[in-house]
Design a protein around this motif. Structure first.
Motif, PDB file in Angstrom:
ATOM      1  N   UNK A 282      39.888  35.890  47.147  1.00 29.27           N
ATOM      2  CA  UNK A 282      40.800  36.459  46.148  1.00 29.27           C
ATOM      3  C   UNK A 282      40.231  37.783  45.663  1.00 29.27           C
ATOM      4  N   UNK A 283      41.025  38.851  45.788  1.00 31.88           N
ATOM      5  CA  UNK A 283      40.530  40.191  45.429  1.00 31.88           C
ATOM      6  C   UNK A 283      41.368  40.793  44.300  1.00 31.88           C
ATOM      7  N   UNK A 284      40.689  41.464  43.382  1.00 33.88           N
ATOM      8  CA  UNK A 284      41.361  42.126  42.263  1.00 33.88           C
ATOM      9  C   UNK A 284      41.867  43.491  42.735  1.00 33.88           C
TER      10      UNK A 284
ATOM     11  N   UNK B 281      34.876  40.839  41.104  1.00 29.75           N
ATOM     12  CA  UNK B 281      35.077  41.937  40.154  1.00 29.75           C
ATOM     13  C   UNK B 281      35.842  41.459  38.924  1.00 29.75           C
ATOM     14  N   UNK B 282      35.425  41.924  37.753  1.00 26.02           N
ATOM     15  CA  UNK B 282      36.100  41.609  36.486  1.00 26.02           C
ATOM     16  C   UNK B 282      36.252  42.869  35.653  1.00 26.02           C
ATOM     17  N   UNK B 283      37.366  42.989  34.957  1.00 28.00           N
ATOM     18  CA  UNK B 283      37.514  44.002  33.909  1.00 28.00           C
ATOM     19  C   UNK B 283      37.443  43.251  32.590  1.00 28.00           C
ATOM     20  N   UNK B 284      36.682  43.763  31.664  1.00 23.79           N
ATOM     21  CA  UNK B 284      36.449  43.057  30.409  1.00 23.79           C
ATOM     22  C   UNK B 284      36.690  43.993  29.227  1.00 23.79           C
TER      23      UNK B 284
ATOM     24  N   UNK C  57      38.722  39.568  26.330  1.00 27.23           N
ATOM     25  CA  UNK C  57      39.640  39.238  27.407  1.00 27.23           C
ATOM     26  C   UNK C  57      39.087  39.847  28.685  1.00 27.23           C
TER      27      UNK C  57
ATOM     28  N   UNK D 103      39.958  40.282  33.072  1.00 23.45           N
ATOM     29  CA  UNK D 103      40.908  40.151  34.167  1.00 23.45           C
ATOM     30  C   UNK D 103      40.126  40.063  35.461  1.00 23.45           C
TER      31      UNK D 103
ATOM     32  N   UNK E  88      40.251  37.996  39.753  1.00 25.51           N
ATOM     33  CA  UNK E  88      41.039  37.339  40.794  1.00 25.51           C
ATOM     34  C   UNK E  88      40.251  36.161  41.317  1.00 25.51           C
ATOM     35  N   UNK E  89      40.938  35.136  41.772  1.00 27.47           N
ATOM     36  CA  UNK E  89      40.243  34.061  42.465  1.00 27.47           C
ATOM     37  C   UNK E  89      41.076  33.616  43.650  1.00 27.47           C
TER      38      UNK E  89
END
Lengths: 233, 233
Positions: free
Chosen positions: A201-203, A227-230, B179, B181, B183-184
């Protein structure tokens, strides 16, 4: 609180939050106006204004010209995300940055991209694929279209030296743009670009920017797994 | 422009954008102060202030108290996302909304969740899994922990009637939150909840909120394949 002068907007905000949280001011209630609150708190009206505006920006208060300020009944919280240059995002995390140009060509884009960028029939524009790396590992790749007819200067740039992301941000200001966040399942191309397994799963970030003459660029950024955006709300 | 009175903040903003785009004002340049611009444009200083603040909010200008306003050298664009109640998001798209409670239990959460919510050792809290549907199709499921010791009222709520998302927003104001964001890749559990295939790329929102007494809730929202969040920059 009463009797104690409030010195800064943060403490005004905290007091307003306390009154909302304790239901002294209930959802839908009209709260006192800025002048009344400034007088009660013993602070400048501008201080109250800044606190109330900040709470309105996060969706907790609803402000209407002349009608005053109410506690939001169904607060729509807002989250603000920074969209930095990718190089700065990577170096900001303490990683070594490297950019690799994968391909560049001037071609007619697929029909959906031509429509999104409002191109003329069979109009050829610049297509660039490049990879941003953090400490030598794939971090994100960009699959980018640039309207070289709207931004002719792009034809003289050597994108093996600088990423189009950085060149555009520094050289081509835009007047409007949109951004979308989603997810995709890595296929063969994404897996090869990001050195990951198919099925991960890719953002994904899709972004388009515009100036008066037309679309500047439309890019899909596909990030490596994890990868995460926070941000704060 | 000169000689023409500017009536509203949007036209002030457009003129400032034009000057940045034409490089009349270059990255790093100090621009005239509010009073000077108000005089030049023949408008109120508050009008100039609103335009400049809006451009600063999008990252194009950098404002410093006393030091004045500069054109940003490396503009960090900002995107603002609305975080509505899920029911409102679904009905706002014109779909019929339905919520189904999948499970509820009071248990000790996994160690990473207990740490994130700063629970005491072996502290039991409420765990709720629920599914939000749009036109009868899975839209997003929430895997939520609520600190029932910080929010005791939650013990008396019937979450088969109302989603915890909506009940919390309406009843438990928070003072801070974060918060993220990401993906998985759908595993067996996600695929079953969302009636999708394993291996699909799914968009994920993780959110935690706090009040003075401690963590209120920590939730993971996992959206059905194809979900996008969209906004302007």
């Amino acid at each position: 609180m009463t009797g104690t002068a409030i010195k800064n907007w943060q403490s005004v905000q905290q007091e307003v939050l306390n009154r909302i949280n304790s239901k002294l001011w209930k959802p839908g209630d009209l709260i006192p106006n800025e002048a009344q609150l400034a007088s009660e708190f013993g602070c400048a009206r501008a201080t109250v204004n800044r606190a109330l505006q900040n709470l309105a920006d996060t969706g907790l208060l609803e402000r209407r010209r002349k009608a005053g300020t109410r506690v939001a009944t169904h607060p729509v919280r807002k989250a603000t995300l920074d969209i930095p240059i990718i190089r700065k995002e990577i170096t900001g995390k303490g990683y070594a940055y490297r950019y690799a140009l994968v391909s560049t060509e001037t071609v007619v884009p697929p029909r959906d991209m031509a429509a999104r960028m409002r191109l003329k029939p069979d109009e050829k524009i610049l297509h660039i694929v490049g990879l941003h790396m953090a400490n030598g590992e794939p971090y994100v790749f960009e699959n980018r279209w640039i309207n070289s007819n709207v931004v002719p200067a792009v034809r003289d740039v050597d994108f093996s030296k600088q990423s189009p992301n950085e060149w555009l941000v520094e050289n081509i200001p835009f007047t409007s743009g949109d951004i979308a966040f989603s997810a995709l399942c890595a296929g063969a191309f994404e897996a090869e670009m990001l050195s990951c397994k198919t099925g991960e799963g890719l953002f994904v970030i899709d972004r388009s920017t515009w100036k008066a003459e037309g679309a500047i660029t439309s890019v899909r950024l596909v990030f490596a797994p994890g990868y995460r955006i926070h941000t704060e709300i």
